[in-house]
Design a protein around this motif. Structure first.
Motif, PDB file in Angstrom:
ATOM      1  N   SER A   3      38.584  52.566  32.579  1.00 14.49           N
ATOM      2  CA  SER A   3      39.659  51.708  32.083  1.00 14.49           C
ATOM      3  C   SER A   3      40.767  52.528  31.432  1.00 14.49           C
ATOM      4  O   SER A   3      41.959  52.244  31.602  1.00 14.49           O
ATOM      5  N   LEU A   6      42.827  54.122  34.153  1.00  9.46           N
ATOM      6  CA  LEU A   6      43.704  53.143  34.797  1.00  9.46           C
ATOM      7  C   LEU A   6      44.883  52.768  33.902  1.00  9.46           C
ATOM      8  O   LEU A   6      46.014  52.601  34.377  1.00  9.46           O
ATOM      9  N   VAL A  46      48.127  46.135  39.081  1.00 11.91           N
ATOM     10  CA  VAL A  46      46.735  46.225  39.529  1.00 11.91           C
ATOM     11  C   VAL A  46      45.929  47.133  38.604  1.00 11.91           C
ATOM     12  O   VAL A  46      44.766  46.856  38.286  1.00 11.91           O
ATOM     13  N   THR A  50      42.779  45.715  36.606  1.00  9.70           N
ATOM     14  CA  THR A  50      41.480  46.318  36.896  1.00  9.70           C
ATOM     15  C   THR A  50      40.875  46.934  35.642  1.00  9.70           C
ATOM     16  O   THR A  50      39.667  46.837  35.417  1.00  9.70           O
ATOM     17  N   LEU A  53      39.467  44.168  33.584  1.00  8.43           N
ATOM     18  CA  LEU A  53      38.271  43.606  34.212  1.00  8.43           C
ATOM     19  C   LEU A  53      37.069  44.528  34.036  1.00  8.43           C
ATOM     20  O   LEU A  53      35.945  44.077  33.782  1.00  8.43           O
ATOM     21  N   LEU A  54      37.289  45.847  34.148  1.00 14.99           N
ATOM     22  CA  LEU A  54      36.170  46.786  34.037  1.00 14.99           C
ATOM     23  C   LEU A  54      35.641  46.890  32.617  1.00 14.99           C
ATOM     24  O   LEU A  54      34.494  47.314  32.418  1.00 14.99           O
ATOM     25  N   LEU A  62      29.897  44.801  39.229  1.00 15.63           N
ATOM     26  CA  LEU A  62      30.774  44.595  40.374  1.00 15.63           C
ATOM     27  C   LEU A  62      30.030  44.811  41.687  1.00 15.63           C
ATOM     28  O   LEU A  62      30.234  44.087  42.664  1.00 15.63           O
ATOM     29  N   THR A  95      43.102  40.177  30.611  1.00 15.69           N
ATOM     30  CA  THR A  95      43.273  40.184  32.067  1.00 15.69           C
ATOM     31  C   THR A  95      43.614  38.794  32.580  1.00 15.69           C
ATOM     32  O   THR A  95      44.504  38.627  33.429  1.00 15.69           O
ATOM     33  N   PRO A 289      42.930  51.152  43.109  1.00 16.80           N
ATOM     34  CA  PRO A 289      41.663  50.815  43.771  1.00 16.80           C
ATOM     35  C   PRO A 289      40.783  52.035  44.001  1.00 16.80           C
ATOM     36  O   PRO A 289      39.548  51.944  43.869  1.00 16.80           O
ATOM     37  N   ALA A 292      38.951  52.882  40.767  1.00 18.84           N
ATOM     38  CA  ALA A 292      37.883  51.912  40.483  1.00 18.84           C
ATOM     39  C   ALA A 292      36.694  52.103  41.414  1.00 18.84           C
ATOM     40  O   ALA A 292      35.531  52.075  40.979  1.00 18.84           O
TER      41      ALA A 292
END
Length: 322
Positions: A3, A6, A46, A50, A53-54, A62, A95, A289, A292
């Motif tokens: 995270s 990202l 994104v 992401t 979300l993580l 996931l 998120t 992506p 992740a």
């Protein structure tokens, strides 16, 4: 850790995109520069979504599919007061809020623009005179030419514009407007507007909307000048300067810079420049992506190969020891 990576990616894109994509070179690559702006916005969005979300859903959950995601989200919200789950709940809520803002902004932007264009077209129909080659003439004292995207798209020309422009200039302007319609440029502008509305305080969003509005005009100018010449396009821009209704794309928008570009065209970009720009778009879209997926792969690999277990026969560790 994933995270944080990202979020660092999103911050770097948001900070670096504006100075990198506002140089003079962008006028020679308008199409790819539009792709870079939209790619930067999508990449940063994104990455942030992401990352949030993580925080709530670890890679192992996931990998378990929708059931694992639902279980992880439920656990985070149910244990909001617990120290271990508070950060996960905050990430999940942040998120959800960001995703909701973006979806609502896109929906409102597209809906309001479509509704305005329909009302504008309905008001023009009783007073407009359709012409055989697909445009509509409206009696008005101000010279203006613009298009109303939709199904079907309409090019509107005022009577003053017909009186003001020469035949070659009028043909160039009509080709300019048809380029807007054929290229669906209104969709590119609407995406930038929606992103700016969702995140009004973000400099990247403001710059992207301004630049994409400018670049789609360059695209249409290039399309018109390829057939009718740069002089005709430049003269028509001056005659129609800044007489375009909102939610419409017009030949007179941003007149000064466009006239300069027509009369002193930028150097033709090399193939290498095009490849670099296209590669940058690909990196922006695949970066978050890829981070992740790589993180999820490492976590799953660590889960299936506990520390202390002997290396498999034929593996690098086994060969090194043998």
């Amino acid at each position: 850790m994933t995270s944080l990576v990202l979020l660092a990616w999103a911050a770097a894109v948001a900070v670096l995109a504006r100075p990198a994509l506002t140089g003079r070179w962008t006028t020679s690559l308008p199409r790819l520069t539009v792709g870079l702006w939209l790619g930067a916005e999508l990449s940063a969005t994104v990455a942030v979504l992401t990352a949030g979300l993580l925080v709530a859903v670890p890679p192992a959950a996931l990998a378990a599919g929708m059931e694992g995601i639902v279980v992880a989200c439920t656990r985070a919200l149910a244990g909001l007061g617990a120290p271990n789950e508070t950060l996960a709940a905050i990430g999940l809520l942040a998120t959800a809020i960001l995703a909701a803002r973006l979806l609502i902004s896109v929906s409102v932007t597209f809906t309001s623009a479509r509704r305005w264009r329909r009302r504008h077209l309905a008001a023009l129909l009783p007073v407009g005179r359709p012409v055989a080659n697909g445009w509509t003439v409206v009696d008005h004292a101000a010279a203006a030419v613009y298009c109303l995207p939709g199904r079907p798209g309409q090019v509107v020309v005022t009577s003053a514009a017909i009186d003001t422009l020469t035949a070659d200039e009028l043909a160039a302007v009509l080709r300019h407007e048809r380029a807007h319609l054929q290229g669906r440029h209104h969709l590119l502008v609407a995406l930038a507007v929606a992103f700016h509305r969702a995140l009004p305080g973000l400099p990247l969003a403001e710059a992207a909307e301004t630049e994409i509005r400018r670049l789609v005009e360059h695209l249409a100018d290039d399309h018109a000048s390829a057939r009718h010449g740069r002089q005709a396009v430049a003269t028509a821009i001056v005659q129609l300067a800044d007489r375009t209704p909102r939610h419409a794309l017009g030949a007179g928008t941003g007149a000064v810079e466009r006239v300069r570009r027509m009369l002193a065209p930028p150097a033709r970009p090399r193939i290498l420049h095009r490849l670099v720009a296209a590669s940058a778009i690909g990196l922006l879209l695949t970066g978050p992506p890829a981070v992740a997926v790589a993180s999820a792969g490492l976590v799953l690999q660590a889960a299936t190969c506990p520390t202390g277990s002997p290396p498999a026969a034929g593996s690098p560790a086994h060969l090194a020891g043998g």
